[in-house]
Scaffold this motif. Structure first.
Motif, PDB file in Angstrom:
ATOM      1  N   SER A  17     -13.210  49.124  30.908  1.00 38.62           N
ATOM      2  CA  SER A  17     -12.057  50.013  30.962  1.00 38.62           C
ATOM      3  C   SER A  17     -10.829  49.334  30.375  1.00 38.62           C
ATOM      4  O   SER A  17     -10.510  48.197  30.742  1.00 38.62           O
ATOM      5  CB  SER A  17     -11.832  50.342  32.441  1.00 38.62           C
ATOM      6  OG  SER A  17     -10.686  51.129  32.591  1.00 38.62           O
ATOM      7  N   ALA A  19      -6.944  49.855  27.611  1.00 38.66           N
ATOM      8  CA  ALA A  19      -5.998  50.687  26.864  1.00 38.66           C
ATOM      9  C   ALA A  19      -6.618  51.240  25.583  1.00 38.66           C
ATOM     10  O   ALA A  19      -6.102  52.202  25.011  1.00 38.66           O
ATOM     11  CB  ALA A  19      -4.766  49.868  26.537  1.00 38.66           C
ATOM     12  N   THR A  43      -8.728  53.483  33.279  1.00 36.64           N
ATOM     13  CA  THR A  43      -8.638  53.913  34.686  1.00 36.64           C
ATOM     14  C   THR A  43      -7.684  55.095  34.853  1.00 36.64           C
ATOM     15  O   THR A  43      -6.503  55.021  34.505  1.00 36.64           O
ATOM     16  CB  THR A  43      -8.159  52.760  35.585  1.00 36.64           C
ATOM     17  OG1 THR A  43      -9.088  51.682  35.463  1.00 36.64           O
ATOM     18  CG2 THR A  43      -8.079  53.206  37.042  1.00 36.64           C
ATOM     19  N   ALA A  57       0.562  45.286  25.603  1.00 34.79           N
ATOM     20  CA  ALA A  57      -0.407  44.185  25.536  1.00 34.79           C
ATOM     21  C   ALA A  57      -0.107  43.361  24.306  1.00 34.79           C
ATOM     22  O   ALA A  57       0.314  43.892  23.270  1.00 34.79           O
ATOM     23  CB  ALA A  57      -1.826  44.727  25.446  1.00 34.79           C
ATOM     24  N   TYR A  70      -0.083  46.597  31.334  1.00 37.13           N
ATOM     25  CA  TYR A  70      -0.388  48.007  31.564  1.00 37.13           C
ATOM     26  C   TYR A  70      -0.728  48.277  33.025  1.00 37.13           C
ATOM     27  O   TYR A  70      -1.333  47.440  33.707  1.00 37.13           O
ATOM     28  CB  TYR A  70      -1.597  48.439  30.720  1.00 37.13           C
ATOM     29  CG  TYR A  70      -1.266  48.683  29.267  1.00 37.13           C
ATOM     30  CD1 TYR A  70      -0.426  49.737  28.898  1.00 37.13           C
ATOM     31  CD2 TYR A  70      -1.802  47.881  28.267  1.00 37.13           C
ATOM     32  CE1 TYR A  70      -0.131  49.954  27.560  1.00 37.13           C
ATOM     33  CE2 TYR A  70      -1.515  48.097  26.935  1.00 37.13           C
ATOM     34  CZ  TYR A  70      -0.675  49.150  26.588  1.00 37.13           C
ATOM     35  OH  TYR A  70      -0.381  49.376  25.278  1.00 37.13           O
ATOM     36  N   GLY A  71      -0.365  49.473  33.448  1.00 40.01           N
ATOM     37  CA  GLY A  71      -0.842  49.965  34.749  1.00 40.01           C
ATOM     38  C   GLY A  71      -2.079  50.790  34.477  1.00 40.01           C
ATOM     39  O   GLY A  71      -2.997  50.347  33.779  1.00 40.01           O
ATOM     40  N   SER A 100     -13.675  55.530  34.993  1.00 41.31           N
ATOM     41  CA  SER A 100     -12.954  54.573  35.837  1.00 41.31           C
ATOM     42  C   SER A 100     -11.829  55.310  36.545  1.00 41.31           C
ATOM     43  O   SER A 100     -11.032  56.013  35.912  1.00 41.31           O
ATOM     44  CB  SER A 100     -12.396  53.439  34.968  1.00 41.31           C
ATOM     45  OG  SER A 100     -11.511  52.654  35.737  1.00 41.31           O
ATOM     46  N   LYS A 179     -14.864  47.794  40.174  1.00 43.05           N
ATOM     47  CA  LYS A 179     -14.297  46.815  39.240  1.00 43.05           C
ATOM     48  C   LYS A 179     -13.604  45.743  40.069  1.00 43.05           C
ATOM     49  O   LYS A 179     -12.673  46.021  40.825  1.00 43.05           O
ATOM     50  CB  LYS A 179     -13.299  47.518  38.315  1.00 43.05           C
ATOM     51  CG  LYS A 179     -12.629  46.601  37.300  1.00 43.05           C
ATOM     52  CD  LYS A 179     -13.608  46.191  36.228  1.00 43.05           C
ATOM     53  CE  LYS A 179     -12.968  45.375  35.125  1.00 43.05           C
ATOM     54  NZ  LYS A 179     -12.224  46.188  34.174  1.00 43.05           N
ATOM     55  N   VAL A 295     -15.901  37.934  26.601  1.00 38.08           N
ATOM     56  CA  VAL A 295     -17.089  38.138  25.765  1.00 38.08           C
ATOM     57  C   VAL A 295     -16.573  38.489  24.369  1.00 38.08           C
ATOM     58  O   VAL A 295     -16.216  39.631  24.083  1.00 38.08           O
ATOM     59  CB  VAL A 295     -18.022  39.224  26.349  1.00 38.08           C
ATOM     60  CG1 VAL A 295     -19.189  39.474  25.413  1.00 38.08           C
ATOM     61  CG2 VAL A 295     -18.514  38.788  27.723  1.00 38.08           C
ATOM     62  N   ALA A 315     -13.295  44.044  26.528  1.00 39.91           N
ATOM     63  CA  ALA A 315     -12.088  44.834  26.279  1.00 39.91           C
ATOM     64  C   ALA A 315     -11.250  44.177  25.173  1.00 39.91           C
ATOM     65  O   ALA A 315     -10.944  44.793  24.168  1.00 39.91           O
ATOM     66  CB  ALA A 315     -11.263  44.971  27.555  1.00 39.91           C
ATOM     67  N   THR A 316     -10.915  42.893  25.353  1.00 43.37           N
ATOM     68  CA  THR A 316     -10.024  42.230  24.392  1.00 43.37           C
ATOM     69  C   THR A 316     -10.585  42.245  22.974  1.00 43.37           C
ATOM     70  O   THR A 316      -9.857  42.510  22.008  1.00 43.37           O
ATOM     71  CB  THR A 316      -9.754  40.777  24.854  1.00 43.37           C
ATOM     72  OG1 THR A 316      -9.123  40.845  26.136  1.00 43.37           O
ATOM     73  CG2 THR A 316      -8.840  40.029  23.900  1.00 43.37           C
TER      74      THR A 316
END
Ligand code: FMN
Length: 333
Positions: A17, A19, A43, A57, A70-71, A100, A179, A295, A315-316
């Motif tokens: 999950s 942005a 989410t 970010a 981020y929220g 999510s 999570k 990862v 994610a990144t």
């Protein structure tokens, strides 16, 4: 390939999950990639989250890491349900979508799960094998002011977990995950599993305790490491608009290569406690682990599998490379 309760993740690779899984375009592109075996939405809350310029970010440092403030998603759950329906109705594939969600109240959570279950019934997902919709409860966003990640005080999650347990009891095709935040000492892991063990459910057909299972089918480990800080000069492509610190909030959630060893350690410890020689929670042995955190290469994906992950997510790298990330994780040397 891995089976997680009623869903099948094949290949066992997905986005976690973030942005970059926010809107229909992001999600459709992730779903269309032949290298993802599942996708995860950003989410969602019941009513959407008010976003402003402090939420951002930065990708930074000498390695593939990120820091974010981020929220939750600005889009409410209802919007994700429309998009999920659109994506699934266009495809015959078995590939599941993990929705999510988060809520601070049991009533709010029940209402969210009810609307997801309504969608599942409407599109025949409760009678389909494999199912194509799963739920992940985010207990671990470090960026919400005055609301510490509930996953760090696991006992306080009990009322929410009770709701999930009741929903699973009513429909065992409902695949539910949590999570998790990154933990840093052993009792954090055992405390969480002790709480989960109290929720174990006996199948109606069988009354022997050895057949009880957990209503939670997977743990996604880990979320970002909160309260981390980067200076602007540590961000190679730093826009001039940045002040002294890379984030307007100064501190935020760290992800990518910088947290990889910690995430590996979390996956390893959960895996050992759930099914290693020292496992002592027999009713939790159905829980699968999705390994996340740094990862950024095929080798890192293999390391996650090597310490006990059943599926691997990122994610990144998705933020850096777009959906090509999953091809990199599948084919790079
Ligand atoms: C920009 C950004 C936004 C994120 N948003 C969410 C979110 O909405 N929900 C969530 O559970 N995790 C969120 N995460 C955490 C990621 O899912 C993941 O757990 C974490 O970044 C570690 O994985 P990585 O090293 O592959 O990025 C976010 C991460 C980033 C970088």
């Amino acid at each position: 390939m891995t089976n997680i309760n009623s869903v099948k993740v094949s290949p066992a690779l997905l986005n976690s999950s973030c942005a970059w899984s926010s809107n229909l375009r992001d999600l459709q592109e992730l779903y269309d990639s032949p290298y993802t075996g599942a996708i995860t939405t950003r989410t969602a809350t019941l009513s959407g989250f008010e976003e402003n310029e402090s939420h951002t970010a930065v990708l930074g440092g000498s390695n593939t890491s990120a820091l974010n403030s981020y929220g939750y998603s600005p889009h409410p759950l209802a919007e994700y349900l429309v998009w999920v329906r659109q994506i699934l109705e266009r495809s015959e594939a078995d590939k599941p979508i993990v929705i999510s969600i988060t809520s601070s109240t049991p009533d709010g959570l029940r209402s969210m799960v009810t609307s997801i279950q309504d969608l599942r019934k409407e599109i025949g997902d409760t009678s389909r094998s494999p199912s194509r919709i799963a739920i992940e409860l985010n207990t671990s966003c470090p960026n919400i002011r005055n609301a510490s990640p509930s996953g760090y005080s696991f006992k306080s999650l009990h009322p929410l977990l009770q709701v999930l347990s009741e929903e699973f009891s009513a429909d065992k095709t409902l695949t539910i995950g949590l999570k998790m935040p990154p933990y840093v000492y052993r009792e954090q892991f055992t405390d969480a599993l002790e709480v989960l063990a109290t929720l174990s459910i006996q199948p109606e057909s069988d009354t022997t305790s050895s057949s009880a299972i957990s209503p939670i089918s997977f743990l996604t480990c880990t979320n970002t490491l909160g309260n981390s800080l980067l200076f602007s000069h540590q961000i190679p492509t730093s826009p001039n608009t940045l002040g002294e610190f890379a984030l307007p909030t100064v501190v935020g959630g760290l992800s990518g290569d910088s947290i990889h060893p910690l995430s590996l350690g979390n996956v390893y410890t959960f895996s050992q406690l759930l099914r290693g020689p020292e496992a002592r929670f027999p009713t939790l042995s159905n829980i699968r682990i999705i390994g996340v955190g740094g990862v950024t290469s095929k080798q890192a994906r293999e390391r996650m599998l090597g310490v006990g992950a059943d599926a691997v997510a990122c994610a990144t790298l998705l933020g850096k490379e777009g959906v090509r990330a999953f091809e990199i994780l599948s084919t790079s040397a």
